[in-house]
Motif scaffolding. Structure first.
Motif, short mmCIF file in Angstrom:
data_model
loop_
_atom_site.label_atom_id
_atom_site.label_comp_id
_atom_site.label_asym_id
_atom_site.label_seq_id
_atom_site.Cartn_x
_atom_site.Cartn_y
_atom_site.Cartn_z
N GLU A 63 0.81 -1.21 0.00
CA GLU A 63 0.00 0.00 0.00
C GLU A 63 0.85 1.27 0.00
OE1 GLU A 63 1.13 -1.00 4.08
OE2 GLU A 63 0.18 -2.22 2.55
N GLY A 64 2.16 1.13 -0.12
CA GLY A 64 3.06 2.28 -0.12
C GLY A 64 3.44 2.66 1.30
N GLY A 65 4.25 3.67 1.42
CA GLY A 65 4.64 4.16 2.73
C GLY A 65 5.78 3.41 3.38
N TYR A 66 6.43 2.48 2.66
CA TYR A 66 7.57 1.76 3.23
C TYR A 66 8.51 1.30 2.13
CZ TYR A 66 10.41 -1.60 5.74
OH TYR A 66 11.48 -2.28 6.28
N LEU A 67 9.79 1.61 2.32
CA LEU A 67 10.85 1.16 1.43
C LEU A 67 12.03 0.77 2.29
CD1 LEU A 67 12.39 0.92 -1.33
CD2 LEU A 67 12.95 3.36 -1.06
N PHE A 68 12.58 -0.42 2.07
CA PHE A 68 13.79 -0.86 2.74
C PHE A 68 14.76 -1.35 1.69
CE2 PHE A 68 16.45 -4.31 4.32
CZ PHE A 68 17.10 -3.69 5.38
N CYS A 69 16.01 -0.92 1.78
CA CYS A 69 17.04 -1.35 0.83
C CYS A 69 18.30 -1.74 1.60
CB CYS A 69 17.39 -0.23 -0.13
SG CYS A 69 16.06 0.20 -1.22
N LYS A 70 18.84 -2.88 1.24
CA LYS A 70 20.08 -3.36 1.85
C LYS A 70 21.12 -3.55 0.76
CE LYS A 70 21.97 -6.93 4.80
NZ LYS A 70 21.71 -8.16 5.56
N VAL A 71 22.33 -3.08 1.02
CA VAL A 71 23.44 -3.23 0.08
C VAL A 71 24.01 -4.64 0.27
CG1 VAL A 71 25.70 -2.35 -0.62
CG2 VAL A 71 23.95 -0.76 0.23
N PRO A 72 24.15 -5.39 -0.82
CA PRO A 72 24.72 -6.74 -0.68
C PRO A 72 26.19 -6.69 -0.28
CG PRO A 72 24.47 -6.19 -2.99
CD PRO A 72 23.85 -5.07 -2.21
N GLY A 73 26.63 -7.70 0.42
CA GLY A 73 28.03 -7.79 0.79
C GLY A 73 28.85 -8.36 -0.35
N GLY A 74 30.16 -8.31 -0.18
CA GLY A 74 31.06 -8.94 -1.14
C GLY A 74 31.28 -8.17 -2.43
#
Length: 109
Positions: A63-74
């Motif tokens: 429904e929107g209102g949330y974004l999460f981003c993680k940078v991969p390792g390596g």
């Protein structure tokens, strides 16, 4: 209010960020703070993909209102540096929005 949280490692590199909430600075579809923050964050994620060829681990709310981003390792050092530059640029843009519209957006870095 939009809340942005930035996670960093012991070398001060961004490892993840999240953006949650709604700015509520205008009517739905006319909220400039929300539109600006969304454009900056999604633009950065797309730039990392297109320019660095790195797929960030992305989670979105339906429904929107949330974004999460993680940078991969390596990642190799050069690619990691490029990703960091794009994410730091995103953060500068978001901080610029927060300076103008601090009642609607906050950044925890």
């Amino acid at each position: 209010m939009i809340e942005i949280k930035v996670d960093r490692d012991d070398k001060n590199k961004i490892t993840a960020f999240s953006m949650s909430g709604h700015a509520a600075s205008g009517p739905y579809g006319y909220d400039l703070v929300c539109a600006g923050a969304s454009a900056v964050s999604f633009g950065a994620v797309n730039a990392v993909d297109a320019l660095c060829e790195v797929d960030l681990d992305v989670e979105l709310a339906d429904e929107g209102g949330y974004l999460f981003c993680k940078v991969p390792g390596g990642l190799i050092e050069q690619t990691s540096g490029e990703v960091q530059l794009l994410l730091e640029g995103m953060l500068v843009s978001l901080q610029t929005i927060a300076e103008q519209y601090g009642d609607h957006i906050t950044i925890l870095d």
